[in-house]
Motif scaffolding. Sequence first.
Motif, mmCIF file in Angstrom:
data_model
loop_
_atom_site.group_PDB
_atom_site.id
_atom_site.type_symbol
_atom_site.label_atom_id
_atom_site.label_comp_id
_atom_site.label_asym_id
_atom_site.label_seq_id
_atom_site.Cartn_x
_atom_site.Cartn_y
_atom_site.Cartn_z
ATOM 1 N N ARG A 603 -31.569 44.944 30.148
ATOM 2 C CA ARG A 603 -32.854 44.930 30.874
ATOM 3 C C ARG A 603 -33.900 45.477 30.457
ATOM 4 N NH1 ARG A 603 -33.827 42.301 36.344
ATOM 5 N NH2 ARG A 603 -36.239 42.657 36.903
ATOM 6 N N THR A 605 -38.716 44.074 29.800
ATOM 7 C CA THR A 605 -40.298 43.792 30.197
ATOM 8 C C THR A 605 -40.115 42.728 28.644
ATOM 9 O OG1 THR A 605 -40.575 45.800 31.271
ATOM 10 C CG2 THR A 605 -42.480 43.892 30.720
ATOM 11 N N GLU A 624 -35.824 35.546 35.347
ATOM 12 C CA GLU A 624 -36.718 36.654 36.459
ATOM 13 C C GLU A 624 -35.290 37.681 36.197
ATOM 14 O OE1 GLU A 624 -38.868 34.152 39.289
ATOM 15 O OE2 GLU A 624 -36.746 33.172 39.789
ATOM 16 N N GLU A 625 -34.322 37.042 36.716
ATOM 17 C CA GLU A 625 -32.885 37.502 36.841
ATOM 18 C C GLU A 625 -32.773 38.339 36.250
ATOM 19 O OE1 GLU A 625 -29.928 34.862 38.740
ATOM 20 O OE2 GLU A 625 -31.154 33.651 39.318
ATOM 21 N N HIS A 627 -34.015 40.163 33.019
ATOM 22 C CA HIS A 627 -35.630 40.558 32.813
ATOM 23 C C HIS A 627 -36.797 40.912 33.805
ATOM 24 C CE1 HIS A 627 -33.615 40.352 28.972
ATOM 25 N NE2 HIS A 627 -33.505 39.635 29.118
ATOM 26 N N GLU A 628 -37.590 41.039 33.584
ATOM 27 C CA GLU A 628 -38.735 41.728 34.263
ATOM 28 C C GLU A 628 -39.948 40.432 33.280
ATOM 29 O OE1 GLU A 628 -42.591 44.239 35.423
ATOM 30 O OE2 GLU A 628 -40.858 45.695 34.200
ATOM 31 N N VAL A 629 -40.509 39.689 34.128
ATOM 32 C CA VAL A 629 -40.744 38.807 33.332
ATOM 33 C C VAL A 629 -42.367 39.266 33.211
ATOM 34 C CG1 VAL A 629 -41.207 35.513 32.618
ATOM 35 C CG2 VAL A 629 -38.998 37.551 33.328
ATOM 36 N N LEU A 630 -43.589 39.190 32.313
ATOM 37 C CA LEU A 630 -44.593 38.313 33.076
ATOM 38 C C LEU A 630 -45.053 37.814 32.390
ATOM 39 C CD1 LEU A 630 -45.561 42.158 32.187
ATOM 40 C CD2 LEU A 630 -45.269 41.781 34.594
ATOM 41 N N ARG A 645 -50.800 48.076 31.109
ATOM 42 C CA ARG A 645 -49.922 48.620 30.871
ATOM 43 C C ARG A 645 -49.465 49.999 30.245
ATOM 44 N NH1 ARG A 645 -45.485 46.249 33.893
ATOM 45 N NH2 ARG A 645 -43.801 47.029 33.310
#
Length: 730
Positions: A603, A605, A624-625, A627-630, A645
């Motif tokens: 996983r 970002t 989104e399930e 990975h962390e999505v921006l 960040r």
Amino acid sequence: MAADEEAKRELPESRGARDGGEGERRSQVPESRGERRSQVPESRGERRSQVPESRGEGERRSQVHAPPSHAETSMALARRRLLELCKRHKDELIDDWIENVLALPPERGRYTDRPVGEVTENVRSWLAAFTRILEDGSETLLDEFITHLVEQRYATGYSISGPLIAASEFRTAVAGVLDTTHDDADGTSSIDVLRAVDALLLQFEHRFAEAYAQRSLFASEERYREIVELSSDVLATIDQEGMLTRLNVRFEVLFGHSRQAWIGRPITALAVAADVPALRALVMSASRSEAPREAAIRCATRAGLTKVMTVRITRLYGEDASLALMRDVTEEVARRAQILHSEKLASIGQVAASVAHELNNPMAWVMANLEQIRSGAHKLVSAARPVASGSYEDLLRAIDLIDRSCHEALAGVERMRDIVTDLNLFSSSSERKPERVDLVDVIELALRMTGPQLSQLCRIERHYGEMPPLVGYPGKLSQVFVNLFINAAQAMPNRPRDENMVRVTARFDDGVHHVEVEDNARGMTPEVVERIFDPFFTTKEESARPGIGLWVSRNIVEEQQGTMTVSSKPGIGTIFTIRLTGLNPADLPALRPPPEPPRASSRGTILFVDDEPMLLNAFARAFEERHEVLVAKSGHEALDLLRDRGGRIDAIVCDLLMPQMSGMALYDEIGERFPQLQPKMAFMSGGAFTPTARAFVERVDNAKIAKPISLDDLERVIADLLSGGQKRGH
């Protein structure tokens, strides 16, 4: 006139100035040979008044039997005594004369640089000519010698004043002989003899100047005639009514007509019917002495070809005639038309790339959403199947319907993507670098581009053999086949579709790619076949294309080391044959190493940067399930997020072309602030259609993703970035 002026400029100074004054001579005859001069008191005007009359005047006087005047009698006696001197003292005259000529300073006519033998020969010839004139009045010998001198001047290039000054030294030689003989038994004085010498020299000067002027005029005419005949343009003179009166040889070369056969015919007869009014207007404008104008006129040749000529007609000064200059600009106009055609294709390419970019963005989120709907439907089926009973069967059927609908919708989106790709490829007829080309793919692309037109008129037959790739420009080659298919469609007779046929045959033989495009349309006569590749030749109506399609096509084929030929029979059909060897493989750009298989990743970002909110929403839901999505809707927003960040991002997927700050500019900014993130960037694009974008794609080796992209392919790119930020091309 120019020759007369030159002769006047180069004539020696007046004899009065040469001998010491306007109205008088030196009173003494010097003792030394080089300096001896004799006194001649009369002014130049008085001396010239005693020059013998011209032949016409003498004849007229003899007819009325006018008695000779005292001056005439004195001149006759002086000439007789001068003749005796020339005969009795020939050697002494020649020696003095030569010595005087060789003693002349260089500025006195540039004659002293001639070889002594040439000077001696000229002096002897002068004396012989003068003696002959004094003896029997014949000027034939003098004319011959003057002709020799003038021709000698043109052959050697020395000034005409040289011979005149050299001849004038005859007077000094005569004065020297008179000074030593003192023989005036017949009643003539030395001054009378010198007057006879002056008259003789003046006669020589006039005849020489006249001969030189005539020779200069003749040389000018010869040069003019040579320039006219060797001109690469057609030069013609026409009278007030526009009738041809003279033509140069270029007329026969360009038009194939005899010059003599066209003398007396109107110049407007050369133009095609549509351009006759424009040519007639030029003729009328010149006849009214208006400012010269120029027009492009199409002219028919004897062979039936059409030449585009720029015609300019100018009134000749002082004459009731005009000069027409006609320049063949057929190739130039054709190339301009080709450039315009290429620019039009390039413009189409720019528009197509822009349209593709705008279409690919919505297709990208439509595809992403459809894939998510279909994935969700599969999950529902998996969850519902174990407990399927009763009303659940309706749910399963509904889910299956969703699955099939999504499948068909995705197929439609992929078809749209293929169409946009084909349009981009076809419009890229100005490719900067060659590439490996599958000729069958190029032919199929052209068939897809012309399919809507061809499929309504005829059936298409394909016969493809094994075809290895060749090196060339696929966009340009596709343009060739599009032209051939369109021509075939336009030549189809009005009959049922299945009776019309276009057959494409491709094979590879002995290192050469052979392609034949055959149709069973109307066909062409031998005369049309002979001209089919000429620029601007067309059998269509004037409102149709300008007739450069096949000319452009053959140029494209020849540019890529090939040939293009045609055979046709009226009522049977036409076969165009293309043979290609392709360009040198060394011209290919360096190949990138093939991508490695993606490695499994944990996983991470992920930052998605795009100016399309719906596409960002689709990507966020899709990943989104795992990975962390921006998400960021602009380059500036992405920089703010990275700053907040501290650059702690594992992968960045960014659109290449965005307003305000593009993905390219964002890449450079990240390189300055967070250089460790540059290898972790991948770029999405619906089409890199700007020069800057194309240069960036070639310069930067990061992964590039063409929109619309499937979620599976996007996941593989993200996996590559998370596994170490490897640079890959996709």
